[in-house]
Design a protein around this motif. Structure first.
Motif, PDB file in Angstrom:
ATOM      1  N   THR A  43       0.816  -1.212   0.000  1.00  8.54           N
ATOM      2  CA  THR A  43       0.000   0.000   0.000  1.00  8.54           C
ATOM      3  C   THR A  43       0.848   1.260   0.000  1.00  8.54           C
ATOM      4  O   THR A  43       0.333   2.354   0.114  1.00  8.54           O
ATOM      5  CB  THR A  43      -0.932   0.017   1.223  1.00  8.54           C
ATOM      6  OG1 THR A  43      -0.130  -0.076   2.395  1.00  8.54           O
ATOM      7  CG2 THR A  43      -1.918  -1.131   1.162  1.00  8.54           C
ATOM      8  N   GLY A  44       2.166   1.093  -0.096  1.00  2.00           N
ATOM      9  CA  GLY A  44       3.043   2.247  -0.113  1.00  2.00           C
ATOM     10  C   GLY A  44       3.370   2.707   1.295  1.00  2.00           C
ATOM     11  O   GLY A  44       3.109   2.024   2.277  1.00  2.00           O
ATOM     12  N   ASP A  45       3.943   3.891   1.394  1.00  2.91           N
ATOM     13  CA  ASP A  45       4.352   4.418   2.693  1.00  2.91           C
ATOM     14  C   ASP A  45       3.285   5.348   3.257  1.00  2.91           C
ATOM     15  O   ASP A  45       2.234   5.547   2.661  1.00  2.91           O
ATOM     16  CB  ASP A  45       5.719   5.100   2.575  1.00  2.91           C
ATOM     17  CG  ASP A  45       5.735   6.179   1.503  1.00  2.91           C
ATOM     18  OD1 ASP A  45       4.812   7.022   1.500  1.00  2.91           O
ATOM     19  OD2 ASP A  45       6.659   6.192   0.675  1.00  2.91           O
ATOM     20  N   ARG A  46       3.562   5.940   4.403  1.00  2.00           N
ATOM     21  CA  ARG A  46       2.596   6.776   5.119  1.00  2.00           C
ATOM     22  C   ARG A  46       2.229   8.061   4.378  1.00  2.00           C
ATOM     23  O   ARG A  46       1.251   8.721   4.739  1.00  2.00           O
ATOM     24  CB  ARG A  46       3.133   7.103   6.514  1.00  2.00           C
ATOM     25  CG  ARG A  46       4.315   8.056   6.497  1.00  2.00           C
ATOM     26  CD  ARG A  46       4.961   8.222   7.869  1.00  2.00           C
ATOM     27  NE  ARG A  46       6.073   9.137   7.877  1.00  2.00           N
ATOM     28  CZ  ARG A  46       7.281   8.876   7.405  1.00  2.00           C
ATOM     29  NH1 ARG A  46       7.544   7.704   6.884  1.00  2.00           N
ATOM     30  NH2 ARG A  46       8.235   9.786   7.465  1.00  2.00           N
ATOM     31  N   LEU A  47       3.006   8.436   3.356  1.00  3.23           N
ATOM     32  CA  LEU A  47       2.739   9.680   2.637  1.00  3.23           C
ATOM     33  C   LEU A  47       1.910   9.481   1.372  1.00  3.23           C
ATOM     34  O   LEU A  47       1.653  10.446   0.653  1.00  3.23           O
ATOM     35  CB  LEU A  47       4.062  10.387   2.312  1.00  3.23           C
ATOM     36  CG  LEU A  47       4.898  10.764   3.534  1.00  3.23           C
ATOM     37  CD1 LEU A  47       6.208  11.404   3.105  1.00  3.23           C
ATOM     38  CD2 LEU A  47       4.126  11.665   4.475  1.00  3.23           C
ATOM     39  N   GLU A  48       1.510   8.245   1.088  1.00  2.00           N
ATOM     40  CA  GLU A  48       0.662   8.021  -0.078  1.00  2.00           C
ATOM     41  C   GLU A  48      -0.666   8.734   0.139  1.00  2.00           C
ATOM     42  O   GLU A  48      -1.130   8.844   1.260  1.00  2.00           O
ATOM     43  CB  GLU A  48       0.425   6.517  -0.280  1.00  2.00           C
ATOM     44  CG  GLU A  48       1.660   5.756  -0.696  1.00  2.00           C
ATOM     45  CD  GLU A  48       2.241   6.159  -2.036  1.00  2.00           C
ATOM     46  OE1 GLU A  48       1.506   6.691  -2.894  1.00  2.00           O
ATOM     47  OE2 GLU A  48       3.429   5.964  -2.231  1.00  2.00           O
ATOM     48  N   GLU A  49      -1.238   9.231  -0.790  1.00  2.00           N
ATOM     49  CA  GLU A  49      -1.120   9.208  -2.232  1.00  2.00           C
ATOM     50  C   GLU A  49      -0.352  10.425  -2.732  1.00  2.00           C
ATOM     51  O   GLU A  49      -0.931  11.444  -3.017  1.00  2.00           O
ATOM     52  CB  GLU A  49      -2.508   9.202  -2.858  1.00  2.00           C
ATOM     53  CG  GLU A  49      -3.341   7.985  -2.570  1.00  2.00           C
ATOM     54  CD  GLU A  49      -2.853   6.770  -3.363  1.00  2.00           C
ATOM     55  OE1 GLU A  49      -2.453   6.886  -4.516  1.00  2.00           O
ATOM     56  OE2 GLU A  49      -2.878   5.698  -2.773  1.00  2.00           O
ATOM     57  N   ASN A  50       0.926  10.323  -2.890  1.00  2.00           N
ATOM     58  CA  ASN A  50       1.745  11.413  -3.423  1.00  2.00           C
ATOM     59  C   ASN A  50       2.345  10.977  -4.762  1.00  2.00           C
ATOM     60  O   ASN A  50       3.523  11.081  -4.995  1.00  2.00           O
ATOM     61  CB  ASN A  50       2.837  11.824  -2.426  1.00  2.00           C
ATOM     62  CG  ASN A  50       3.810  10.695  -2.098  1.00  2.00           C
ATOM     63  OD1 ASN A  50       3.510   9.525  -2.275  1.00  2.00           O
ATOM     64  ND2 ASN A  50       4.979  11.049  -1.624  1.00  2.00           N
ATOM     65  N   ASP A  51       1.473  10.508  -5.642  1.00  2.00           N
ATOM     66  CA  ASP A  51       1.904   9.854  -6.874  1.00  2.00           C
ATOM     67  C   ASP A  51       1.965  10.757  -8.098  1.00  2.00           C
ATOM     68  O   ASP A  51       2.340  10.308  -9.180  1.00  2.00           O
ATOM     69  CB  ASP A  51       0.971   8.674  -7.174  1.00  2.00           C
ATOM     70  CG  ASP A  51       0.895   7.699  -6.016  1.00  2.00           C
ATOM     71  OD1 ASP A  51       1.910   7.532  -5.317  1.00  2.00           O
ATOM     72  OD2 ASP A  51      -0.172   7.104  -5.816  1.00  2.00           O
ATOM     73  N   THR A  52       1.578  12.006  -7.941  1.00  2.00           N
ATOM     74  CA  THR A  52       1.604  12.943  -9.066  1.00  2.00           C
ATOM     75  C   THR A  52       2.063  14.313  -8.564  1.00  2.00           C
ATOM     76  O   THR A  52       2.079  14.569  -7.351  1.00  2.00           O
ATOM     77  CB  THR A  52       0.200  13.111  -9.694  1.00  2.00           C
ATOM     78  OG1 THR A  52      -0.664  13.732  -8.732  1.00  2.00           O
ATOM     79  CG2 THR A  52      -0.385  11.785 -10.151  1.00  2.00           C
ATOM     80  N   ALA A  53       2.365  15.196  -9.495  1.00  2.00           N
ATOM     81  CA  ALA A  53       2.726  16.556  -9.116  1.00  2.00           C
ATOM     82  C   ALA A  53       1.569  17.228  -8.373  1.00  2.00           C
ATOM     83  O   ALA A  53       1.772  17.948  -7.400  1.00  2.00           O
ATOM     84  CB  ALA A  53       3.123  17.364 -10.349  1.00  2.00           C
ATOM     85  N   ALA A  54       0.350  16.968  -8.812  1.00  2.00           N
ATOM     86  CA  ALA A  54      -0.826  17.587  -8.188  1.00  2.00           C
ATOM     87  C   ALA A  54      -1.061  17.092  -6.761  1.00  2.00           C
ATOM     88  O   ALA A  54      -1.593  17.828  -5.934  1.00  2.00           O
ATOM     89  CB  ALA A  54      -2.064  17.323  -9.041  1.00  2.00           C
ATOM     90  N   SER A  55      -0.661  15.851  -6.461  1.00  2.00           N
ATOM     91  CA  SER A  55      -0.885  15.297  -5.117  1.00  2.00           C
ATOM     92  C   SER A  55       0.411  15.189  -4.310  1.00  2.00           C
ATOM     93  O   SER A  55       0.497  14.416  -3.356  1.00  2.00           O
ATOM     94  CB  SER A  55      -1.558  13.925  -5.226  1.00  2.00           C
ATOM     95  OG  SER A  55      -0.712  13.007  -5.898  1.00  2.00           O
TER      96      SER A  55
END
Length: 176
Positions: A43-55
């Motif tokens: 599920t990724g790390d604690r900062l997800e959803e940081n998958d785009t420039a916008a997020s």
């Protein structure tokens, strides 16, 4: 007894029926063994959803040192961070990621505030990547952390931004 290999089934539901030979034999005492590998869902790390420039995760204005540990990047699932410089970048101001290269090659890019123009990048083959922030104008920027060729993951990296504190001279206690 024939064996079925379900390893190629990404997600399947199957019904298993146990019965006696030619339906004539009844055995109330038998055992059934299923060897099923656990499904790992990352599920990724604690900062997800940081998958785009916008997020992108907003680190705000960097004034000193910011260190984020226990981060991970997944293949095709980049991590983005937004930060600001209060003053122009100086010698020694850096953005850096540390990781174990043997677990997956991770690269680092610095982009403008819109995320469309690559300003600098670091794509080495050691256990870290570092970008010098010297010479950048005061303002907002983006960092993109991604697996090499976007096909590599790394389960553990840290991000470090080091920007010399901005000193605002307001005079001494006897001013005014």
């Amino acid at each position: 007894i024939p064996k079925r290999d379900w390893s190629s089934d990404v997600c399947s539901s199957d019904l298993l029926r146990v019965y006696g030979f030619t339906s004539a034999i009844s055995n109330p005492d038998y055992s059934l063994k299923l060897n099923v590998a656990p499904t790992v869902i990352n599920t990724g790390d604690r900062l997800e959803e940081n998958d785009t420039a916008a997020s992108a995760t907003d680190l705000r204005t960097i004034n000193g040192e910011v260190i984020l540990n226990d981060l991970s990047v997944q293949a095709g699932d980049d991590d983005w961070y937004r930060f600001s410089l209060a003053a122009p970048g100086r010698d020694g101001d850096t953005a850096r990621i540390n990781f174990v290269h043997a677990l997956g090659d991770v690269d680092l890019r610095l982009l403008d505030s819109s995320g469309t123009t690559v300003l600098r990048s670091s794509t080495g083959v050691s256990d870290n990547e570092e970008i010098n922030l010297a010479g950048l104008a005061a303002g907002s920027y983006l960092l993109r952390v991604y697996g090499f060729n976007t096909t590599i993951s790394n389960p553990d990296y840290s991000l470090r931004l080091n920007v010399a504190p901005t000193v605002i001279n307001t005079g001494d206690r006897l001013e005014e």
